[in-house]
Structures are given as C-alpha cells and as structure tokens.
Design a protein around this motif. Structure first.
Motif, PDB file in Angstrom:
ATOM      1  N   LYS A  36      12.576  -2.333   6.104  1.00 41.23           N
ATOM      2  CA  LYS A  36      11.122  -2.339   6.332  1.00 41.23           C
ATOM      3  C   LYS A  36      10.423  -1.424   5.328  1.00 41.23           C
ATOM      4  CE  LYS A  36       7.705  -1.847  10.006  1.00 41.23           C
ATOM      5  NZ  LYS A  36       7.492  -1.568  11.454  1.00 41.23           N
ATOM      6  N   ASN A  37      10.977  -0.242   5.120  1.00 39.28           N
ATOM      7  CA  ASN A  37      10.393   0.694   4.145  1.00 39.28           C
ATOM      8  C   ASN A  37      10.500   0.141   2.723  1.00 39.28           C
ATOM      9  OD1 ASN A  37       9.743   2.543   6.146  1.00 39.28           O
ATOM     10  ND2 ASN A  37      11.650   3.701   5.934  1.00 39.28           N
ATOM     11  N   LYS A  38      11.638  -0.501   2.423  1.00 39.74           N
ATOM     12  CA  LYS A  38      11.838  -1.062   1.088  1.00 39.74           C
ATOM     13  C   LYS A  38      10.825  -2.166   0.808  1.00 39.74           C
ATOM     14  CE  LYS A  38      15.465  -3.683   0.351  1.00 39.74           C
ATOM     15  NZ  LYS A  38      16.880  -4.100   0.137  1.00 39.74           N
ATOM     16  N   TYR A  39      10.600  -3.044   1.788  1.00 38.97           N
ATOM     17  CA  TYR A  39       9.636  -4.135   1.615  1.00 38.97           C
ATOM     18  C   TYR A  39       8.227  -3.589   1.433  1.00 38.97           C
ATOM     19  CZ  TYR A  39      13.084  -7.723   2.901  1.00 38.97           C
ATOM     20  OH  TYR A  39      14.163  -8.564   2.926  1.00 38.97           O
ATOM     21  N   LYS A  46       3.854  -3.283  -6.266  1.00 37.00           N
ATOM     22  CA  LYS A  46       3.544  -4.504  -7.006  1.00 37.00           C
ATOM     23  C   LYS A  46       2.041  -4.778  -7.029  1.00 37.00           C
ATOM     24  CE  LYS A  46       4.475  -9.492  -7.137  1.00 37.00           C
ATOM     25  NZ  LYS A  46       5.257 -10.628  -6.544  1.00 37.00           N
ATOM     26  N   TYR A  47       1.379  -4.651  -5.874  1.00 35.59           N
ATOM     27  CA  TYR A  47      -0.029  -5.054  -5.777  1.00 35.59           C
ATOM     28  C   TYR A  47      -1.008  -3.876  -5.743  1.00 35.59           C
ATOM     29  CZ  TYR A  47       1.919  -9.641  -4.761  1.00 35.59           C
ATOM     30  OH  TYR A  47       2.614 -10.835  -4.831  1.00 35.59           O
ATOM     31  N   LYS A  48      -0.497  -2.660  -5.752  1.00 34.09           N
ATOM     32  CA  LYS A  48      -1.346  -1.460  -5.831  1.00 34.09           C
ATOM     33  C   LYS A  48      -2.333  -1.371  -4.670  1.00 34.09           C
ATOM     34  CE  LYS A  48       0.681  -1.132  -9.822  1.00 34.09           C
ATOM     35  NZ  LYS A  48       1.941  -0.367  -9.911  1.00 34.09           N
ATOM     36  N   LYS A  49      -1.863  -1.685  -3.463  1.00 38.90           N
ATOM     37  CA  LYS A  49      -2.689  -1.560  -2.266  1.00 38.90           C
ATOM     38  C   LYS A  49      -1.783  -1.347  -1.063  1.00 38.90           C
ATOM     39  CE  LYS A  49      -4.952  -5.337  -1.295  1.00 38.90           C
ATOM     40  NZ  LYS A  49      -5.742  -6.563  -1.464  1.00 38.90           N
ATOM     41  N   THR A  50      -2.380  -1.076   0.079  1.00 38.76           N
ATOM     42  CA  THR A  50      -1.613  -0.759   1.281  1.00 38.76           C
ATOM     43  C   THR A  50      -1.291  -2.024   2.083  1.00 38.76           C
ATOM     44  OG1 THR A  50      -2.703   1.388   1.408  1.00 38.76           O
ATOM     45  CG2 THR A  50      -1.580   0.626   3.390  1.00 38.76           C
ATOM     46  N   PHE A  51      -0.042  -2.131   2.527  1.00 43.20           N
ATOM     47  CA  PHE A  51       0.404  -3.282   3.306  1.00 43.20           C
ATOM     48  C   PHE A  51       0.985  -2.853   4.645  1.00 43.20           C
ATOM     49  CE2 PHE A  51       0.168  -5.050  -0.884  1.00 43.20           C
ATOM     50  CZ  PHE A  51      -0.147  -6.387  -0.694  1.00 43.20           C
ATOM     51  N   VAL A  52       0.974  -3.800   5.571  1.00 49.49           N
ATOM     52  CA  VAL A  52       1.553  -3.593   6.902  1.00 49.49           C
ATOM     53  C   VAL A  52       2.621  -4.646   7.125  1.00 49.49           C
ATOM     54  CG1 VAL A  52       1.103  -3.568   9.391  1.00 49.49           C
ATOM     55  CG2 VAL A  52      -0.616  -2.664   7.795  1.00 49.49           C
ATOM     56  N   ILE A  53       3.824  -4.231   7.522  1.00 49.75           N
ATOM     57  CA  ILE A  53       4.878  -5.169   7.891  1.00 49.75           C
ATOM     58  C   ILE A  53       4.675  -5.511   9.353  1.00 49.75           C
ATOM     59  CG2 ILE A  53       7.353  -5.586   8.019  1.00 49.75           C
ATOM     60  CD1 ILE A  53       6.336  -5.167   5.172  1.00 49.75           C
ATOM     61  N   ASP A  54       4.316  -6.775   9.646  1.00 48.27           N
ATOM     62  CA  ASP A  54       3.997  -7.174  11.015  1.00 48.27           C
ATOM     63  C   ASP A  54       5.248  -7.419  11.856  1.00 48.27           C
ATOM     64  OD1 ASP A  54       1.144  -7.258  10.741  1.00 48.27           O
ATOM     65  OD2 ASP A  54       1.421  -9.007   9.482  1.00 48.27           O
ATOM     66  N   GLU A  55       6.124  -8.263  11.366  1.00 50.75           N
ATOM     67  CA  GLU A  55       7.352  -8.615  12.085  1.00 50.75           C
ATOM     68  C   GLU A  55       8.499  -8.641  11.093  1.00 50.75           C
ATOM     69  OE1 GLU A  55       7.229 -12.213  14.395  1.00 50.75           O
ATOM     70  OE2 GLU A  55       5.079 -12.022  14.699  1.00 50.75           O
ATOM     71  N   ILE A  56       9.659  -8.246  11.577  1.00 53.67           N
ATOM     72  CA  ILE A  56      10.842  -8.331  10.734  1.00 53.67           C
ATOM     73  C   ILE A  56      12.003  -8.841  11.575  1.00 53.67           C
ATOM     74  CG2 ILE A  56      11.505  -5.915  11.128  1.00 53.67           C
ATOM     75  CD1 ILE A  56      12.423  -5.889   8.120  1.00 53.67           C
ATOM     76  N   ALA A  69       4.013 -10.065   6.732  1.00 56.08           N
ATOM     77  CA  ALA A  69       3.243  -8.879   6.371  1.00 56.08           C
ATOM     78  C   ALA A  69       1.801  -9.272   6.063  1.00 56.08           C
ATOM     79  CB  ALA A  69       3.875  -8.184   5.164  1.00 56.08           C
ATOM     80  N   HIS A  70       0.941  -8.256   5.947  1.00 58.07           N
ATOM     81  CA  HIS A  70      -0.437  -8.490   5.498  1.00 58.07           C
ATOM     82  C   HIS A  70      -0.948  -7.224   4.817  1.00 58.07           C
ATOM     83  CE1 HIS A  70      -1.352  -6.477   9.394  1.00 58.07           C
ATOM     84  NE2 HIS A  70      -2.387  -5.991   8.715  1.00 58.07           N
ATOM     85  N   ALA A  71      -1.892  -7.419   3.908  1.00 61.21           N
ATOM     86  CA  ALA A  71      -2.556  -6.268   3.287  1.00 61.21           C
ATOM     87  C   ALA A  71      -3.458  -5.627   4.337  1.00 61.21           C
ATOM     88  CB  ALA A  71      -3.374  -6.722   2.080  1.00 61.21           C
ATOM     89  N   LYS A  72      -3.534  -4.311   4.315  1.00 62.23           N
ATOM     90  CA  LYS A  72      -4.303  -3.605   5.338  1.00 62.23           C
ATOM     91  C   LYS A  72      -5.753  -4.047   5.367  1.00 62.23           C
ATOM     92  CE  LYS A  72      -5.019   1.055   7.188  1.00 62.23           C
ATOM     93  NZ  LYS A  72      -4.771   2.517   6.971  1.00 62.23           N
ATOM     94  N   ASP A  73      -6.308  -4.376   4.197  1.00 64.81           N
ATOM     95  CA  ASP A  73      -7.713  -4.783   4.131  1.00 64.81           C
ATOM     96  C   ASP A  73      -7.892  -6.297   4.252  1.00 64.81           C
ATOM     97  OD1 ASP A  73      -6.547  -5.382   1.710  1.00 64.81           O
ATOM     98  OD2 ASP A  73      -8.248  -4.726   0.482  1.00 64.81           O
TER      99      ASP A  73
END
Length: 220
Positions: A36-39, A46-56, A69-73
């Motif tokens: 999860k941390n690696k993803y 890669k995208y220079k923004k904050t992401f959230v891992i929803d389900e794994i 996953a989704h970007a926080k914004d």
C-alpha cells in the motif's frame, strides 16, 4: 478443565481460520502495508500530487496485490493500480480514467439529449499515445487518445414509419462527433433490428442525412 481446554482449542482454531481468511484476501499484514505504501509513493512521485488507496486486495494464486485509488483532489476518478507483467513493475490507469471522466462530462449531456431512450452507451478510451505514459501532466483526451463510440437503443425497431426520424437523430450525433474532432476506432449505433456502423476513414463523407442511409444495415 475440559471445558477450558475445549474453549482454548476453539479460540485457537478461530484465530487460525481468521488468519487463513485474512491471508487469502490480503496476504500477510506486513506485505499489505508495504505494498500500500509502495503504490502510494509510486503514484505521488509519478503525478506530483497526493493520492488515496481506497481498496487493496490480494491475488493468492499469483501472489500479487491490486488496488483502487483516487487523487485526493479528484475523489470522483477511481482507477486501478497493480503489478505489470513483470512483478516488480507497477501499472496504473489514472490517465485513462481521467480521460474517460473528461469524455463523460463532455459527451453524456448530448447523448442524453439526443437519446433519452438509450439503454446504454459506451464512449471510452481504447488506446492512446504511450509516449506520455510516464508524464506527470495529463493532456486532454482529444490530444492523445483514441476512443470507441457505442450507443444502444435496442428497444427501437427501425420501420418505414420511424426510419427518417432515427436517421435525423443519428445525423445530429455524427455532427457533434465531428465537432469534437475526436479520433475514434469505431462508431456504432444499435437498434433492435438494425445498426449504424461508420468506419473512421468514412466518417468525413457523412455530410447529410442521406449519406447515413448506406450505413444503416441489418444485423448480420
């Protein structure tokens, strides 16, 4: 004493069973947290923004983790992330799902306006310029993507009475497609007994309603 032993045995069995169930769904706890941390790190670098891992989840047979996953914004854009063909590689569909989201915003209103009676439509990215696969900047889909265009109104049977009306609606939609200047791999409008299929290379030749006649054919 026997009751205590039985209770301890039952507790041990339940813990063991829970561990097996957890492993089949999530692998080991340490691998789950590590992946999860690696993803998340991969996406943010890669995208220079904050992401959230929803389900794994864990594919126990291939020993691989897959996640949503989704970007926080951008919580409305849910995408996949997981290993590539080589286990150490990571692939994500953030770019493609961003383009599909753009398409949905731009295309859904016109589809619903022209075909409020549609039983389903599928307009999405089927290919793109892979040169930008590693870019942190995601361009507009029109600049890099090829889409597939499909609308189903399979509750409508084309008859002599409604043929012209349906051709008129189809022509309005082709005009919209031309105005978007989108690159597409297929264009398909499905009725109960007929289908409009226009190859991309022939699309420019559709200048009026009569040009659609030859593309309205019986299902084979």
């Amino acid at each position: 004493m026997k009751k205590i032993k039985l209770l301890l045995s039952l507790t041990a069995f339940l813990i063991f069973a829970a561990g097996i169930i957890f492993y089949f769904h999530y692998g080991t706890p340490w691998d789950l947290i590590s992946t999860k941390n690696k993803y998340q790190t991969y996406l943010e670098e890669k995208y220079k923004k904050t992401f959230v891992i929803d389900e794994i989840s864990y594919d126990v047979f291939h020993e691989r983790y897959y996640a949503f996953a989704h970007a926080k914004d951008e919580p409305e854009i849910i995408f996949n992330i997981g290993p590539g063909l080589i286990k150490t590689d990571i692939l994500d569909s953030y770019q493609v799902e961003t383009w599909n989201h753009q398409i949905n915003i731009e295309w859904e209103p016109i589809v619903k306006k022209l075909y409020p009676d549609n039983s389903g439509f599928n307009i999405e990215v089927v290919d793109f310029d892979h040169k930008i696969a590693d870019s942190p900047i995601i361009p507009h889909y029109n600049d890099v993507a090829i889409v597939g265009i499909g609308i189903s109104v399979d509750q409508i049977m084309i008859t002599d009475e409604n043929r012209q009306r349906e051709l008129n609606r189809a022509f309005k939609f082709t005009k919209f497609v031309k105005e978007t200047r989108v690159k597409f791999s297929y264009f398909q409008l499905s009725f109960k007994n007929k289908i409009v299929q226009i190859p991309p290379e022939e699309f420019k030749s559709v200048d009026d309603v009569t040009d659609l006649e030859k593309w309205l054919v019986e299902y084979k």
